[in-house]
Design a protein around this motif. Structure first.
Motif, PDB file in Angstrom:
ATOM      1  N   ILE A  69     -20.323 -30.876 -19.974  1.00 44.30           N
ATOM      2  CA  ILE A  69     -19.287 -31.873 -20.265  1.00 44.30           C
ATOM      3  C   ILE A  69     -18.087 -31.145 -20.869  1.00 44.30           C
ATOM      4  N   HIS A  70     -16.957 -31.193 -20.179  1.00 39.75           N
ATOM      5  CA  HIS A  70     -15.697 -30.673 -20.726  1.00 39.75           C
ATOM      6  C   HIS A  70     -14.836 -31.864 -21.143  1.00 39.75           C
ATOM      7  N   THR A  71     -14.264 -31.810 -22.341  1.00 41.18           N
ATOM      8  CA  THR A  71     -13.427 -32.914 -22.820  1.00 41.18           C
ATOM      9  C   THR A  71     -11.998 -32.428 -23.021  1.00 41.18           C
ATOM     10  N   PHE A  72     -11.044 -33.325 -22.743  1.00 33.74           N
ATOM     11  CA  PHE A  72      -9.620 -33.004 -22.823  1.00 33.74           C
ATOM     12  C   PHE A  72      -8.949 -34.059 -23.699  1.00 33.74           C
ATOM     13  N   GLY A  73      -8.425 -33.634 -24.845  1.00 29.34           N
ATOM     14  CA  GLY A  73      -7.738 -34.555 -25.748  1.00 29.34           C
ATOM     15  C   GLY A  73      -6.234 -34.403 -25.616  1.00 29.34           C
ATOM     16  N   TYR A  74      -5.548 -35.494 -25.256  1.00 30.33           N
ATOM     17  CA  TYR A  74      -4.098 -35.474 -25.033  1.00 30.33           C
ATOM     18  C   TYR A  74      -3.357 -35.831 -26.322  1.00 30.33           C
ATOM     19  N   GLY A  75      -2.441 -34.971 -26.756  1.00 31.75           N
ATOM     20  CA  GLY A  75      -1.528 -35.327 -27.836  1.00 31.75           C
ATOM     21  C   GLY A  75      -2.185 -35.460 -29.193  1.00 31.75           C
ATOM     22  N   GLN A  76      -1.425 -35.975 -30.160  1.00 33.44           N
ATOM     23  CA  GLN A  76      -1.854 -36.025 -31.556  1.00 33.44           C
ATOM     24  C   GLN A  76      -2.779 -37.191 -31.866  1.00 33.44           C
ATOM     25  N   ASP A  77      -2.795 -38.217 -31.021  1.00 34.66           N
ATOM     26  CA  ASP A  77      -3.472 -39.454 -31.396  1.00 34.66           C
ATOM     27  C   ASP A  77      -4.950 -39.487 -31.049  1.00 34.66           C
ATOM     28  N   HIS A  78      -5.433 -38.552 -30.233  1.00 33.77           N
ATOM     29  CA  HIS A  78      -6.825 -38.631 -29.806  1.00 33.77           C
ATOM     30  C   HIS A  78      -7.763 -38.257 -30.955  1.00 33.77           C
ATOM     31  N   ASP A  79      -9.028 -38.673 -30.839  1.00 31.27           N
ATOM     32  CA  ASP A  79     -10.036 -38.405 -31.862  1.00 31.27           C
ATOM     33  C   ASP A  79     -10.676 -37.052 -31.569  1.00 31.27           C
ATOM     34  N   ALA A  80     -10.174 -36.016 -32.235  1.00 33.64           N
ATOM     35  CA  ALA A  80     -10.631 -34.654 -31.960  1.00 33.64           C
ATOM     36  C   ALA A  80     -12.112 -34.485 -32.284  1.00 33.64           C
ATOM     37  N   TYR A  81     -12.560 -35.104 -33.363  1.00 26.18           N
ATOM     38  CA  TYR A  81     -13.967 -34.955 -33.757  1.00 26.18           C
ATOM     39  C   TYR A  81     -14.891 -35.511 -32.679  1.00 26.18           C
ATOM     40  N   VAL A  82     -14.594 -36.712 -32.198  1.00 25.22           N
ATOM     41  CA  VAL A  82     -15.428 -37.353 -31.172  1.00 25.22           C
ATOM     42  C   VAL A  82     -15.444 -36.525 -29.893  1.00 25.22           C
ATOM     43  N   MET A  83     -14.275 -36.083 -29.437  1.00 25.82           N
ATOM     44  CA  MET A  83     -14.195 -35.318 -28.193  1.00 25.82           C
ATOM     45  C   MET A  83     -14.912 -33.975 -28.319  1.00 25.82           C
ATOM     46  N   ASN A  84     -14.787 -33.337 -29.476  1.00 23.57           N
ATOM     47  CA  ASN A  84     -15.457 -32.054 -29.713  1.00 23.57           C
ATOM     48  C   ASN A  84     -16.971 -32.222 -29.723  1.00 23.57           C
ATOM     49  N   GLN A  85     -17.451 -33.270 -30.383  1.00 25.47           N
ATOM     50  CA  GLN A  85     -18.894 -33.505 -30.459  1.00 25.47           C
ATOM     51  C   GLN A  85     -19.487 -33.794 -29.078  1.00 25.47           C
ATOM     52  N   ILE A  86     -18.805 -34.603 -28.285  1.00 25.70           N
ATOM     53  CA  ILE A  86     -19.314 -34.940 -26.954  1.00 25.70           C
ATOM     54  C   ILE A  86     -19.404 -33.680 -26.088  1.00 25.70           C
ATOM     55  N   ALA A  87     -18.410 -32.790 -26.185  1.00 28.49           N
ATOM     56  CA  ALA A  87     -18.453 -31.539 -25.427  1.00 28.49           C
ATOM     57  C   ALA A  87     -19.641 -30.682 -25.861  1.00 28.49           C
ATOM     58  N   LYS A  88     -19.925 -30.650 -27.156  1.00 29.30           N
ATOM     59  CA  LYS A  88     -21.013 -29.821 -27.675  1.00 29.30           C
ATOM     60  C   LYS A  88     -22.388 -30.277 -27.188  1.00 29.30           C
ATOM     61  N   TYR A  89     -22.531 -31.564 -26.869  1.00 29.57           N
ATOM     62  CA  TYR A  89     -23.845 -32.072 -26.457  1.00 29.57           C
ATOM     63  C   TYR A  89     -24.377 -31.339 -25.225  1.00 29.57           C
ATOM     64  N   ARG A  90     -23.486 -30.872 -24.371  1.00 26.40           N
ATOM     65  CA  ARG A  90     -23.917 -30.152 -23.167  1.00 26.40           C
ATOM     66  C   ARG A  90     -23.177 -28.813 -23.018  1.00 26.40           C
ATOM     67  N   GLU A  91     -23.017 -28.117 -24.136  1.00 25.52           N
ATOM     68  CA  GLU A  91     -22.431 -26.770 -24.168  1.00 25.52           C
ATOM     69  C   GLU A  91     -21.116 -26.687 -23.399  1.00 25.52           C
ATOM     70  N   GLY A  92     -20.331 -27.752 -23.461  1.00 26.31           N
ATOM     71  CA  GLY A  92     -19.048 -27.748 -22.777  1.00 26.31           C
ATOM     72  C   GLY A  92     -17.916 -27.308 -23.690  1.00 26.31           C
ATOM     73  N   ASN A  93     -16.707 -27.386 -23.198  1.00 26.45           N
ATOM     74  CA  ASN A  93     -15.516 -26.984 -23.942  1.00 26.45           C
ATOM     75  C   ASN A  93     -14.671 -28.197 -24.284  1.00 26.45           C
ATOM     76  N   PHE A  94     -14.087 -28.168 -25.479  1.00 27.33           N
ATOM     77  CA  PHE A  94     -13.117 -29.172 -25.890  1.00 27.33           C
ATOM     78  C   PHE A  94     -11.730 -28.554 -25.796  1.00 27.33           C
ATOM     79  N   TYR A  95     -10.858 -29.152 -24.984  1.00 31.37           N
ATOM     80  CA  TYR A  95      -9.503 -28.652 -24.790  1.00 31.37           C
ATOM     81  C   TYR A  95      -8.523 -29.601 -25.470  1.00 31.37           C
ATOM     82  N   TYR A  96      -7.805 -29.092 -26.460  1.00 28.55           N
ATOM     83  CA  TYR A  96      -6.760 -29.875 -27.111  1.00 28.55           C
ATOM     84  C   TYR A  96      -5.445 -29.596 -26.388  1.00 28.55           C
ATOM     85  N   ILE A  97      -4.922 -30.609 -25.707  1.00 33.55           N
ATOM     86  CA  ILE A  97      -3.689 -30.452 -24.921  1.00 33.55           C
ATOM     87  C   ILE A  97      -2.525 -30.932 -25.780  1.00 33.55           C
ATOM     88  N   ASP A  98      -1.992 -30.024 -26.599  1.00 36.08           N
ATOM     89  CA  ASP A  98      -0.886 -30.408 -27.477  1.00 36.08           C
ATOM     90  C   ASP A  98       0.408 -30.606 -26.697  1.00 36.08           C
TER      91      ASP A  98
END
Length: 604
Positions: A254-283
């Motif tokens: 599971i790769h997660t992509f968080g757009y901008g400042q308003d997304h929930d970084a903690y939630v997106m990061n945790q979901i990526a970790k569940y299946r050894e994926g990457n969390f990408y913060y798209i500033d």
């Protein structure tokens, strides 16, 4: 009197039935938030969304069969295993007793095949189409999805799921063939912004599709995109519950992509970790397609899956592993395990740890054993490779500093410091967070290999992280930035800034994108031209004029115009707030320096 009692009884029974229904609605929600049940969707939708969504049964009926992947004939399993190079480097040779010694376990795989020879992919794209995505964000997502179609092959399958208040299956698993591309393009171009955000419902639909698909390609992947906070708290917990409930046997990431400042970084990061994926913060949302292609390119060159690496020794103690709980998992005092969903071709992986040799150890070397096993995808074959390494030990002298170990050790410590600082800042301990990062900055500045590009990037990232560990700034966008940088330097997640972590396919596809080789056709035409999606007016892509009545179109136009106006005003306010915060921070720092100087003068 009897009639009044009957009315009261009916009312109480009705209230009990309503309470029972409410309890059923939230039974999967650990934080007791009102969250819609999967499947009960129509009441939340406008006619457009109902028209373009598929029920689960319909999605399974429309699923495309896979093209059976043939085992590679050009190379044998023995040759593939030989192409996996395992090395172990201590910080110095020899090392000294009674000292904590950094070491690096390095894996390197060779590029052995072309794109035509790779295993096909099942890709599920889970896209946030809530109201905040209207306009430029949703258009950039459309561009990104169409870029993915460009680099995927005809044997790969794409499933598109969107979520707002509830989730909808837009397309089933469809092969990316020339015949199907108009259908996929149409589905992508018709994405539009609606309602609120419910991440867990989108993920639940994606997991359900992976679990229940009739055909399965060798590689599976989920891309989750969101720009906002989930309106129903505890989204990451509900996704974890669904993973535990479905127990999907096939490996997937599971790769997660968080757009901008308003997304929930903690939630997106945790979901990526569940299946050894990457969390990408798209500033910078203009770079959205770059992140997509970088992530997808890694999936195009998988060498092996379900890879585990065991490192153990009976003669020394493994005292620390950087990334424990993310890539390293401790089995016992002298045994660590690395678990990887996928290992890529043309990739170098460096895992950093510390070992300790007791003072009374009398032999002149210690032995460490490495066992690696997994499944070769090109041969559909289980493999195992064992290696034994000797590290020289001396009680009196130690050898020269190993540059490769020093660079990777400093990067791992940088990632560890960023992770610790993020935790401190989450607890509002901003000063401690900055001190942690500053300490690591000074450590890197003392390195004899400071001129190395990887250390320069690490130093720059640490400086930025320190700036973000300040009140309000951390909450606005600092948390997401620190989470991303921690994974960049510990897990070695590929990033746009650090090209040394890219594999061969990532380098090739990113060059194609930057050189303009991946051209998109016009949004309004499925036949193609040279213009991009963003050149078309937003409203032409978001509304189907042929199938709506005029009143509905006018309402949608007015709603979108008002929303865009509010969105621009909100962006201006956010920029003004950021500038004011920086000004306040600058004034406070100047005041602190002045007070320190005054105190020093008085003491003199």
């Amino acid at each position: 009197m009897q009639q009044e009692d009957n009315k009261r009884k009916v009312r109480f029974e009705g209230e009990e039935e309503e309470e029972r229904r409410d309890d059923d609605d939230i039974k999967r929600n650990p934080n007791n938030q009102r969250c819609p049940i999967i499947g009960v969707n129509d009441q939340f939708l406008d006619p457009y969304a109902v028209k373009t969504s598929l029920k689960e049964e319909e999605a399974l009926e429309q699923e495309n069969e896979i093209i059976q992947f043939t085992i590679s004939e050009g190379i044998t399993a023995e040759e593939l295993i030989q192409n996996l190079d395992i090395r172990l480097y201590p910080e110095r040779d020899p090392i000294k007793n009674n000292k904590f010694v950094p070491a690096v376990l390095s894996l390197k795989t060779k590029k052995v095949s072309n794109k035509l020879d790779r295993p096909p992919i099942d890709l599920v794209c889970v896209v946030d189409v809530s109201g905040s995505m209207i306009g430029r964000k949703i258009n950039l997502v459309k561009d990104s999805l169409r870029y993915l179609m460009k680099i995927l092959g005809p044997e790969d399958r794409i499933c598109i799921i969107v979520f707002t208040t509830v989730a909808h299956i837009v397309t089933s698993f469809i092969r990316n063939t020339q015949e199907n591309k108009p259908l996929l393009k149409k589905a992508i171009l018709e994405l539009k912004g609606l309602a609120s955000t419910n991440i867990s419902d989108g993920m639940n639909k994606a997991l359900w599709m992976l679990k229940n698909r009739k055909y399965k390609n060798p590689i599976s992947c989920i891309f989750l995109l969101s720009d906002g906070q989930d309106d129903y708290k505890g989204a990451e917990l509900r996704v974890f519950d669904q993973l535990e409930l479905l127990k999907i046997e096939e490996k997937f990431v599971i790769h997660t992509f968080g757009y901008g400042q308003d997304h929930d970084a903690y939630v997106m990061n945790q979901i990526a970790k569940y299946r050894e994926g990457n969390f990408y913060y798209i500033d910078n949302i203009n770079k959205a397609s770059d992140y997509f292609i970088l992530a997808m390119s890694g999936m195009l060159s998988i060498y092996a899956q379900n890879v585990s690496i065991n490192l153990k020794s009976n003669e020394c103690e493994i005292v620390k592993a950087f990334g424990e709980g993310q890539v390293w998992y401790k089995q016992d005092q002298n045994n660590y395990k690395i678990q990887l969903n996928y290992l890529l071709e043309g990739e170098s992986k460096d895992f950093v740890f510390e070992l300790f040799v007791k003072e009374d150890y009398v032999l002149n070397h210690v032995n460490l054993q490495i066992e690696i096993n997994g499944q070769l995808l090109k041969q559909n074959l289980e493999f195992r490779k064992d290696s034994n390494f000797q590290i020289n030990v001396s009680q009196e002298i130690e050898g020269q500093l190993n540059e490769h170990v020093e660079i990777n050790y400093q990067r791992a410590k940088a990632g560890h410091a960023i992770g610790e600082a993020c935790h401190q800042a989450q607890q509002k301990q901003y000063q401690q967070a900055q001190e942690l990062i500053e300490h690591q900055i000074q450590q890197i500045k003392q390195s004899p290999h400071l001129d190395n590009l990887a250390l320069k990037i690490a130093l720059e990232d640490l400086e930025k992280c320190k700036m973000y560990c300040k009140p309000k700034i951390f909450e606005m966008e600092g948390e997401a930035f620190l989470m991303k940088k921690e994974r960049n330097h510990i897990v070695r997640q590929s990033s746009l800034t650090n090209l040394c972590d890219w594999n061969d396919d990532q380098q090739q596809n990113m060059e194609h994108l930057q050189n303009g080789d991946l051209q998109l056709s016009a949004a309004g035409s499925l036949k193609g031209s040279d213009s991009e999606v963003s050149s078309q007016p937003d409203i032409q892509r978001d509304i189907d004029f042929e199938n709506f009545d005029p009143k509905f179109i006018i309402k949608q136009l007015l709603r979108m115009k008002q929303f865009k106006k509010e969105q621009l005003e909100q962006e201006d306010e956010e920029e003004d707030k950021k500038i004011e915060l920086l000004k306040e921070q600058f004034i406070l720092e100047q005041q602190e320096e002045f007070e320190e100087q005054e105190g020093a003068n008085q003491s003199q």
